[in-house]
Design a protein around this motif. Sequence first.
Motif, PDB file in Angstrom:
ATOM      1  N   MET A 148       0.824  -1.221   0.000  1.00  0.00           N
ATOM      2  CA  MET A 148       0.000   0.000   0.000  1.00  0.00           C
ATOM      3  C   MET A 148       0.853   1.264   0.000  1.00  0.00           C
ATOM      4  SD  MET A 148      -3.178   0.115   2.566  1.00  0.00           S
ATOM      5  CE  MET A 148      -4.270  -1.264   2.646  1.00  0.00           C
ATOM      6  N   THR A 149       1.807   1.311   0.924  1.00  0.00           N
ATOM      7  CA  THR A 149       2.532   2.576   1.102  1.00  0.00           C
ATOM      8  C   THR A 149       3.501   2.857  -0.045  1.00  0.00           C
ATOM      9  OG1 THR A 149       4.164   1.479   2.495  1.00  0.00           O
ATOM     10  CG2 THR A 149       2.379   2.623   3.622  1.00  0.00           C
ATOM     11  N   PHE A 150       4.127   1.810  -0.607  1.00  0.00           N
ATOM     12  CA  PHE A 150       5.041   2.072  -1.724  1.00  0.00           C
ATOM     13  C   PHE A 150       4.255   2.533  -2.945  1.00  0.00           C
ATOM     14  CE2 PHE A 150       7.827   0.991  -5.322  1.00  0.00           C
ATOM     15  CZ  PHE A 150       8.889   1.820  -4.985  1.00  0.00           C
ATOM     16  N   ASN A 151       3.076   1.946  -3.140  1.00  0.00           N
ATOM     17  CA  ASN A 151       2.233   2.375  -4.255  1.00  0.00           C
ATOM     18  C   ASN A 151       1.819   3.834  -4.083  1.00  0.00           C
ATOM     19  OD1 ASN A 151      -0.017   2.267  -6.287  1.00  0.00           O
ATOM     20  ND2 ASN A 151       0.746   0.171  -6.305  1.00  0.00           N
ATOM     21  N   HIS A 152       1.441   4.177  -2.857  1.00  0.00           N
ATOM     22  CA  HIS A 152       1.052   5.559  -2.571  1.00  0.00           C
ATOM     23  C   HIS A 152       2.243   6.500  -2.759  1.00  0.00           C
ATOM     24  CE1 HIS A 152      -0.217   9.043  -0.140  1.00  0.00           C
ATOM     25  NE2 HIS A 152      -1.404   8.741  -0.636  1.00  0.00           N
ATOM     26  N   PHE A 153       3.416   6.043  -2.341  1.00  0.00           N
ATOM     27  CA  PHE A 153       4.672   6.790  -2.498  1.00  0.00           C
ATOM     28  C   PHE A 153       4.891   7.153  -3.980  1.00  0.00           C
ATOM     29  CE2 PHE A 153       9.259   6.743  -3.316  1.00  0.00           C
ATOM     30  CZ  PHE A 153       9.790   7.461  -2.264  1.00  0.00           C
ATOM     31  N   LEU A 154       4.669   6.164  -4.855  1.00  0.00           N
ATOM     32  CA  LEU A 154       4.848   6.411  -6.294  1.00  0.00           C
ATOM     33  C   LEU A 154       3.862   7.472  -6.790  1.00  0.00           C
ATOM     34  CD1 LEU A 154       5.297   2.772  -7.720  1.00  0.00           C
ATOM     35  CD2 LEU A 154       7.061   4.488  -7.285  1.00  0.00           C
ATOM     36  N   HIS A 155       2.623   7.397  -6.303  1.00  0.00           N
ATOM     37  CA  HIS A 155       1.610   8.382  -6.713  1.00  0.00           C
ATOM     38  C   HIS A 155       2.016   9.799  -6.297  1.00  0.00           C
ATOM     39  CE1 HIS A 155      -0.853   4.861  -7.451  1.00  0.00           C
ATOM     40  NE2 HIS A 155      -1.712   5.630  -8.079  1.00  0.00           N
ATOM     41  N   VAL A 156       2.510   9.929  -5.055  1.00  0.00           N
ATOM     42  CA  VAL A 156       2.948  11.256  -4.597  1.00  0.00           C
ATOM     43  C   VAL A 156       4.117  11.729  -5.459  1.00  0.00           C
ATOM     44  CG1 VAL A 156       3.914  12.577  -2.658  1.00  0.00           C
ATOM     45  CG2 VAL A 156       2.151  10.862  -2.231  1.00  0.00           C
ATOM     46  N   GLY A 157       5.012  10.805  -5.810  1.00  0.00           N
ATOM     47  CA  GLY A 157       6.186  11.139  -6.619  1.00  0.00           C
ATOM     48  C   GLY A 157       5.811  11.700  -7.983  1.00  0.00           C
ATOM     49  N   TRP A 158       4.966  10.971  -8.714  1.00  0.00           N
ATOM     50  CA  TRP A 158       4.661  11.482 -10.059  1.00  0.00           C
ATOM     51  C   TRP A 158       3.720  12.679 -10.020  1.00  0.00           C
ATOM     52  CZ3 TRP A 158       3.038   5.901 -10.594  1.00  0.00           C
ATOM     53  CH2 TRP A 158       1.676   5.714 -10.436  1.00  0.00           C
ATOM     54  N   ALA A 159       2.867  12.764  -8.996  1.00  0.00           N
ATOM     55  CA  ALA A 159       1.998  13.953  -8.906  1.00  0.00           C
ATOM     56  C   ALA A 159       2.824  15.189  -8.542  1.00  0.00           C
ATOM     57  CB  ALA A 159       0.885  13.726  -7.888  1.00  0.00           C
ATOM     58  N   SER A 160       3.908  15.004  -7.761  1.00  0.00           N
ATOM     59  CA  SER A 160       4.788  16.132  -7.447  1.00  0.00           C
ATOM     60  C   SER A 160       5.460  16.635  -8.727  1.00  0.00           C
ATOM     61  CB  SER A 160       5.855  15.722  -6.428  1.00  0.00           C
ATOM     62  OG  SER A 160       5.246  15.350  -5.221  1.00  0.00           O
ATOM     63  N   CYS A 161       5.884  15.692  -9.571  1.00  0.00           N
ATOM     64  CA  CYS A 161       6.474  16.079 -10.873  1.00  0.00           C
ATOM     65  C   CYS A 161       5.434  16.845 -11.703  1.00  0.00           C
ATOM     66  CB  CYS A 161       6.946  14.850 -11.646  1.00  0.00           C
ATOM     67  SG  CYS A 161       8.296  13.997 -10.832  1.00  0.00           S
ATOM     68  N   ALA A 162       4.177  16.405 -11.613  1.00  0.00           N
ATOM     69  CA  ALA A 162       3.103  17.079 -12.364  1.00  0.00           C
ATOM     70  C   ALA A 162       2.910  18.511 -11.853  1.00  0.00           C
ATOM     71  CB  ALA A 162       1.806  16.296 -12.248  1.00  0.00           C
ATOM     72  N   ILE A 163       3.095  18.730 -10.538  1.00  0.00           N
ATOM     73  CA  ILE A 163       2.978  20.102 -10.001  1.00  0.00           C
ATOM     74  C   ILE A 163       4.069  20.977 -10.611  1.00  0.00           C
ATOM     75  CG2 ILE A 163       2.988  21.576  -7.947  1.00  0.00           C
ATOM     76  CD1 ILE A 163       1.939  19.270  -6.307  1.00  0.00           C
ATOM     77  N   LEU A 164       5.281  20.409 -10.726  1.00  0.00           N
ATOM     78  CA  LEU A 164       6.382  21.183 -11.331  1.00  0.00           C
ATOM     79  C   LEU A 164       6.023  21.565 -12.774  1.00  0.00           C
ATOM     80  CD1 LEU A 164       9.516  19.240 -10.010  1.00  0.00           C
ATOM     81  CD2 LEU A 164       8.662  21.463  -9.256  1.00  0.00           C
ATOM     82  N   TRP A 165       5.420  20.635 -13.493  1.00  0.00           N
ATOM     83  CA  TRP A 165       4.993  20.895 -14.874  1.00  0.00           C
ATOM     84  C   TRP A 165       3.949  22.012 -14.912  1.00  0.00           C
ATOM     85  CZ3 TRP A 165       5.923  20.925 -19.759  1.00  0.00           C
ATOM     86  CH2 TRP A 165       4.885  20.972 -20.697  1.00  0.00           C
TER      87      TRP A 165
END
Lengths: 205, 84
Positions: free
Chosen positions: A145-162
Amino acid sequence: MKSHPISTSLGIFPKSWSEDKAGRIPGNIPIWVGILSELTEFGIFFAAYFIAKFYYPEIFAQGPQSLNTALGVINTIVLLSSSYFMAKAMSHIRLDNRKKCERYLWLAVSCGALYLLVKTWEFHWNSLQGYSTSTNEFFTVYYYMTFNHFLHVGWASCAILWVIFRLRKGAYSSEENSGLEALAVYWHMIDLMWILIFPLLYVLR
Amino acid sequence: MKKFGKLEYYLSALVGITLLNTFLGERFASTTLVSILIALTVIYKGFVVIDHFMELKGANRNLRMLMRLYFVLFPSLIIVSAFY
């Protein structure tokens, strides 16, 4: 030829769900297809948690006591704050205040980065205690659960930069901000998933 | 002085509930009552984010219903699991 805007023409949802009949869709339809898919994915994780807890109640009662609760609490507060900053960014773009909007987006992405750092530290702390995916059923579900959630936060953070990059290019205004709003609702969805994950893994014994 | 608006109020409530839940979990063994309390607060937190941060209140009613249903269904399973 008749042209249809993307937000109402994908034909994925029934007509009764259209903006005309059911009300405005925040962001756009494609992001909601993504959000509903993610909710299904996390729904499967939650179902796996409850099934595993049913079969291994003692392991799931002890599991949360092995985790670093303080790190879980910090990450919860960080994610809630990031959602707040995202909502503030949306309120400022509606006022055409790009400067403040960008400031709040930077705060949101900082929270995302802080979450990733704290979670990485937590995984490291776990490994120092000797816990891994194969320790027991609780830890298998925890890492799943937590690693999957970690990945979501990671790519959504990149999306914020975009989105910050696009904001600086003048892509968003009070009139047109659907791209920014789409990211905002996706980010809130990630926060919502953590709101469910936190009590399941860190609080309930 | 900056105004303490609606979003600030909701953020404070969400953080307060998180700390309360943690306190309940740490201080008391997971009795059925504690599990029910935690499940109810999770529902409340979910509804606050859905309505006020995601801004689905006053937006598409079907999406809002679907999101709220999700946040009733899974916290309800917390209550069910308290009876395992």
